[in-house]
Write a protein that holds these residues in place. Structure first.
Motif, PDB file in Angstrom:
ATOM      1  N   SER A 199       0.825  -1.212   0.000  1.00  0.00           N
ATOM      2  CA  SER A 199       0.000   0.000   0.000  1.00  0.00           C
ATOM      3  C   SER A 199       0.857   1.259   0.000  1.00  0.00           C
ATOM      4  CB  SER A 199      -0.927  -0.010   1.223  1.00  0.00           C
ATOM      5  OG  SER A 199      -1.780   1.113   1.216  1.00  0.00           O
ATOM      6  N   ALA A 242      -8.571   0.681  -4.424  1.00  0.00           N
ATOM      7  CA  ALA A 242      -7.278   0.011  -4.570  1.00  0.00           C
ATOM      8  C   ALA A 242      -6.717   0.219  -5.975  1.00  0.00           C
ATOM      9  CB  ALA A 242      -7.427  -1.478  -4.281  1.00  0.00           C
ATOM     10  N   MET A 255      -3.722  -2.786  -6.124  1.00  0.00           N
ATOM     11  CA  MET A 255      -2.893  -1.622  -5.827  1.00  0.00           C
ATOM     12  C   MET A 255      -1.639  -1.623  -6.691  1.00  0.00           C
ATOM     13  SD  MET A 255      -3.201  -1.017  -1.682  1.00  0.00           S
ATOM     14  CE  MET A 255      -2.607  -2.654  -1.196  1.00  0.00           C
TER      15      MET A 255
END
Length: 454
Positions: free
Chosen positions: A59, A394, A420
């Motif tokens: 992330s 995402a 992501m």
């Protein structure tokens, strides 16, 4: 024959290039995972589950901000700094730091490195590499230092000099990088009445999401007296989405009428303004997302899908893709063959690439949504939007959530991590690096014929 050999050479070269770019981001994620796995990185001193560490590192590298653990509560200052550093590298592109290292060592860039920089920043020409890199590094440092100074006026009196400067610097980096991580524990919900902090954050988000090539054009306008077609389209699309998003949210949220009665009209408007900007891949939020009306959630999903500008810290399908397709659609409705903008005509390859990007993004999002509907539990007060919102967040590297991410299953975490990664590296780069296609020269072209459409 020479032409075929030439095409095969470039196919092999760019195939290798794509693999290197993907490998570079994977290496950053691996390093981040190792560092965040250390006991010193967590407040408990006992480490965090591997899948959660990997999720956090992914992330951060993909500058998304979706988290399965609370950044402020789970990570120590060391862990938070690791997240900030890999987010910075992920935002500017690992090639930026590679070039910076080359400059420090006073070594010239070889051809392959220049091409990798060109691809990572979406440049058109190789000769732009050095000048653009200077702007990327200089502008990033300038915006983030300026943001830190502006935040310090507000946060130092709140937290003291040491903590205040740290929080100011952290928030400035995450705002400019559109990363979405925070050290406050609840994003910016504690600052919903602080219009000054929200406005500075808004400016940093827009600055990071506008794109370095656009900033270079703007800063050199006094010399060139012109903007490139890319910058004109980017600015037009960005401003249009900004205005439309703000006005639509004013309507759908009734200017946040549900806030406490003592909240001023100005503060409500600033929060609405911030709400229209943060879905453009920033991920910071001053209001609980699950308190928004259905119309606002739908609008935010559209903005997350579009995202920011190519060559910026933003994700999504990008404003230029959306702009090209809008102009092409309008041209078709008016009976025109060509998509024209600012006295220029978009090439057919531009339009085809935009259509392919939209199609591939839709396929990836649909598959991810289908998988998550089978692995995740949807609360009774939500419907499919509970899953789709997270998927778009995402893919667009946004970081907003309706509450699904902290409760993801292992399969769900893997799916979101892949989204992501694809959203940050680019769907074309990712898929091309995985493919084993060979250049084929069409020696035969079949007769053209039309079918019924629509």
């Amino acid at each position: 024959m020479d032409k075929i050999q030439h095409s095969k050479f470039y196919s092999i070269f760019f195939d290798t290039l794509s693999k290197k770019m993907v490998a570079g981001f994977l290496l950053i994620i691996l390093i981040g995972t190792v560092l965040l796995s250390l006991p010193i990185a967590t407040r408990s001193g006992q480490g965090t589950a591997f899948i959660d560490v990997l999720f956090t590192a992914t992330s951060a590298t993909c500058i998304t901000g979706l988290t399965v653990v609370n950044t402020a509560a789970n990570w120590t200052t060391f862990g938070q700094v690791v997240i900030m550093v890999i987010a910075e590298i992920g935002a500017l592109g690992y090639m930026t730091f590679a070039v910076l290292l080359f400059n420090v060592m006073r070594r010239n860039l070889n051809l392959s490195t220049q091409i990798m920089v060109k691809e990572s920043l979406n440049l058109e020409n190789l000769h732009d590499t050095k000048s653009v890199m200077r702007y990327v590094i200089g502008l990033s440092a300038l915006f983030q230092l300026l943001g830190m100074a502006l935040f310090a006026f507000d946060l130092v009196p709140r937290f003291g000099w040491g903590r205040g400067l740290y929080v100011s610097g952290y928030h400035s980096v995450m705002s400019f990088c559109n990363a979405g991580f925070d050290v406050f524990g609840n994003s910016l919900m504690s600052f919903r009445n602080d219009s000054y902090l929200l406005l500075v954050t808004t400016v940093l988000i827009i600055a990071g999401g506008l794109g370095f090539l656009v900033w270079r054009d703007l800063l050199l306008y006094h010399e060139r007296h012109r903007l490139t077609l890319n910058s004109k389209l980017t600015l037009t699309t960005t401003i249009s989405l900004f205005i439309v998003g703000f006005l639509m949210l004013l309507v759908t949220e009734r200017n946040l009428h549900w806030l406490p009665a003592g909240t001023s009209w100005f503060n409500r408007t600033v929060n609405t303004l911030f709400l229209s900007v943060t879905p453009r891949t920033a991920g910071l939020i001053s209001l609980p997302t699950d308190s928004l009306h259905a119309g606002s959630i739908f609008l935010i999903m559209i903005l997350m899908f579009i995202g920011g500008t190519p060559g910026s810290t933003a994700g999504g399908i990008k404003t230029t893709t959306f702009g090209v397709l809008m102009i092409q659609s309008i041209a078709q409705l008016r009976g025109k063959k060509d998509a024209e903008f600012a006295h220029r005509r978009f090439s057919q390859s531009n339009v085809s690439r935009a259509l392919l990007l939209i199609f591939m993004a839709s396929v990836v999002i649909s598959i991810a949504t289908l998988i998550l509907t089978q692995t995740e539990t949807i609360p009774s007060r939500y419907g499919l939007e509970y899953i789709v919102f997270e998927v778009l967040s995402a893919f667009g590297t946004v970081g907003l959530s309706l509450g699904l991410t902290p409760h993801l299953t292992v399969i769900g975490k893997v799916v979101i991590m892949l989204l992501m990664f694809i959203g940050r590296v680019g769907i074309f780069t990712t898929l091309y690096s995985l493919s084993k296609r060979q250049v084929k020269q069409n020696l035969i072209r079949y007769p053209e014929e039309n079918i019924l459409i629509g």
